[in-house]
Scaffold this motif. Structure first.
Motif, PDB file in Angstrom:
ATOM      1  N   LYS A  10     -66.824   6.469 -41.554  1.00 48.64           N
ATOM      2  CA  LYS A  10     -67.041   4.993 -41.189  1.00 48.64           C
ATOM      3  C   LYS A  10     -66.895   5.099 -39.694  1.00 48.64           C
ATOM      4  O   LYS A  10     -66.164   5.712 -38.820  1.00 48.64           O
ATOM      5  N   GLU A  34     -61.370  -2.444 -33.603  1.00 40.90           N
ATOM      6  CA  GLU A  34     -62.147  -2.049 -34.820  1.00 40.90           C
ATOM      7  C   GLU A  34     -61.535  -0.721 -35.725  1.00 40.90           C
ATOM      8  O   GLU A  34     -61.828  -0.529 -36.804  1.00 40.90           O
ATOM      9  N   GLU A  46     -55.731   3.473 -38.731  1.00 41.57           N
ATOM     10  CA  GLU A  46     -56.987   3.479 -39.416  1.00 41.57           C
ATOM     11  C   GLU A  46     -57.784   4.626 -39.285  1.00 41.57           C
ATOM     12  O   GLU A  46     -58.001   5.339 -40.352  1.00 41.57           O
ATOM     13  N   ASP A  52     -70.026  -6.130 -40.800  1.00 45.39           N
ATOM     14  CA  ASP A  52     -68.587  -6.230 -40.974  1.00 45.39           C
ATOM     15  C   ASP A  52     -67.790  -5.177 -41.769  1.00 45.39           C
ATOM     16  O   ASP A  52     -68.306  -4.920 -43.054  1.00 45.39           O
ATOM     17  N   PRO A  53     -66.926  -4.144 -41.423  1.00 48.27           N
ATOM     18  CA  PRO A  53     -66.467  -3.096 -42.163  1.00 48.27           C
ATOM     19  C   PRO A  53     -65.534  -3.711 -43.221  1.00 48.27           C
ATOM     20  O   PRO A  53     -65.572  -2.814 -44.156  1.00 48.27           O
ATOM     21  N   ASP A  54     -65.399  -4.921 -43.212  1.00 44.41           N
ATOM     22  CA  ASP A  54     -64.577  -5.582 -44.493  1.00 44.41           C
ATOM     23  C   ASP A  54     -65.552  -5.471 -45.774  1.00 44.41           C
ATOM     24  O   ASP A  54     -64.840  -5.692 -46.821  1.00 44.41           O
ATOM     25  N   LEU A  55     -66.883  -5.300 -45.380  1.00 44.39           N
ATOM     26  CA  LEU A  55     -67.868  -5.447 -46.609  1.00 44.39           C
ATOM     27  C   LEU A  55     -67.701  -4.114 -47.462  1.00 44.39           C
ATOM     28  O   LEU A  55     -68.307  -4.038 -48.382  1.00 44.39           O
ATOM     29  N   SER A  66     -67.767   0.443 -46.036  1.00 44.97           N
ATOM     30  CA  SER A  66     -68.374   1.184 -45.186  1.00 44.97           C
ATOM     31  C   SER A  66     -69.842   1.529 -45.740  1.00 44.97           C
ATOM     32  O   SER A  66     -70.889   1.662 -44.981  1.00 44.97           O
ATOM     33  N   GLN A  87     -55.588   3.563 -47.539  1.00 43.68           N
ATOM     34  CA  GLN A  87     -56.707   3.179 -47.288  1.00 43.68           C
ATOM     35  C   GLN A  87     -57.898   3.084 -48.575  1.00 43.68           C
ATOM     36  O   GLN A  87     -57.569   4.035 -49.386  1.00 43.68           O
ATOM     37  N   ASP A  99     -61.881   2.752 -49.899  1.00 43.58           N
ATOM     38  CA  ASP A  99     -63.143   2.540 -49.334  1.00 43.58           C
ATOM     39  C   ASP A  99     -64.182   2.854 -50.476  1.00 43.58           C
ATOM     40  O   ASP A  99     -63.723   3.524 -51.413  1.00 43.58           O
TER      41      ASP A  99
END
Length: 343
Positions: free
Chosen positions: A2, A81, A86, A164-167, A169, A293, A295
């Motif tokens: 990311k 961000e 993170e 948006d990273p929340d979607l 990566s 974490q 993703d």
């Protein structure tokens, strides 16, 4: 790996010199304290909006910035961000996959990469386009040809929202590839026509990625890029090269299709494989320990992993990707493990 969302900037050797432009200039199209930038951008904007297949609805703000101001801005965006905790979790997860060293300082690497590469950028948060004041005047036109497309995009599409990273990566990377690929394709079309002195149909050029990808990979202009782990290096190149090829394939019979709305890709597989089905959303349930974490790798990063860790003969297995998810889990006593599922 990311990347933090930061700016949509030109680097990677893409901003080649374009020829002169003609046509009418309406200075009201651009707001700038720099008369030279204002005049040049205003002369380019109507043509670029037409080439992008999108509508210019408001003036574009354009200013020069120093390299020191860019560094301060990048540090600010990193804190927003990709905060240190993170960043450490990202490195730990990718080091367990064998893709980066366990002691990699990701924030420093990214700061060095963006500082080295960015010649100008469009910043969605302030809806402004910035040109680095250390750029040779001879290169500014080609830089603007790319970045002004982002300004046109942002008048119709919320660029920050779709990346948006929340979607996740992978989804954010796919959207970033649509954004950068679109601007790169418009820039290349403009430059080819300037060189040829006549309209050029880019759909007739076979495999745009093969045309410009090797030059970027072999570039010695950017030592920080060359020194970065492969997954980071290729993640930076992917939006420009594969993204341009994706947008090129969207247009048929001369039709210009902006890669947004229904055409916006939901995964990097859609960038790499035309007509790919939407990915399967997976959930992970961890029986013990705390999830630090979580993703998605996605088709693109899975292919890098298979090639880098297992060898080139395994990379083709990524073509069967339908979805994945991983979780970095704290199992106690300073021990962490990676749990993943791939379809």
């Amino acid at each position: 790996m990311k990347m933090f969302r930061t700016v949509s900037g030109v680097g990677l050797g893409l901003a080649l010199l374009a020829g002169g432009c003609g046509g009418q200039t309406d200075s009201r199209l651009v707001e700038s304290s720099d008369p030279r930038l204002r005049e040049l951008a205003a002369s380019l904007l109507p043509d670029l909006a037409l080439r992008s297949g999108m509508e210019l609805t408001a003036p574009v703000r354009l200013e020069r910035r120093s390299r020191e101001e860019l560094v301060r801005y990048l540090e600010y965006k990193l804190d927003q961000e990709l905060p240190p905790e993170e960043a450490r979790a990202r490195v730990e997860a990718y080091s367990l996959l064998g893709l980066v060293p366990a002691d990699l300082d990701l924030r420093s690497v990214l700061l060095g990469l963006y500082t080295e590469q960015v010649a100008g950028f469009y910043e969605p948060d302030s809806t402004a386009l910035f040109v680095m004041d250390d750029q040779p005047e001879a290169d500014v036109e080609a830089l603007l040809v790319h970045e002004l497309v982002h300004a046109v995009q942002d008048q119709s599409v919320d660029l920050s929202a779709i990346t948006d990273p929340d979607l996740g990566s992978d989804r954010a990377t796919a959207a970033h590839a649509a954004i950068e690929g679109h601007a790169t394709l418009v820039m290349l079309e403009y430059m080819y026509e300037q060189a040829a002195g006549a309209p050029v149909d880019l759909s007739e050029i076979p495999d745009l990625g093969a045309l410009i990808g090797p030059a970027l990979q072999a570039s010695t202009q950017f030592p920080a890029l060359a020194a970065a782990p492969r997954v980071i290096r290729e993640s930076l190149i992917f939006p420009y090269v594969q993204g341009a090829g994706f947008v090129q394939r969207l247009g048929t019979e001369g039709e210009r299709v902006a890669p947004f709305g229904p055409a916006l890709p939901a995964s990097t597989e859609e960038i790499l494989a035309p007509g790919a089905a939407a990915p399967i959303d997976l959930m992970l349930t961890v029986g013990g320990g705390e999830v630090v974490q979580e993703d998605v790798l996605g088709r693109f990063e899975l292919e890098v992993f298979l090639d880098e860790v297992l060898g080139p003969s395994h990379a083709m297995l990524a073509t069967a990707w339908e979805g994945d998810r991983y979780a970095l889990v704290d199992t106690g006593e300073d021990s962490r493990s990676l749990v993943s599922v791939i379809l």
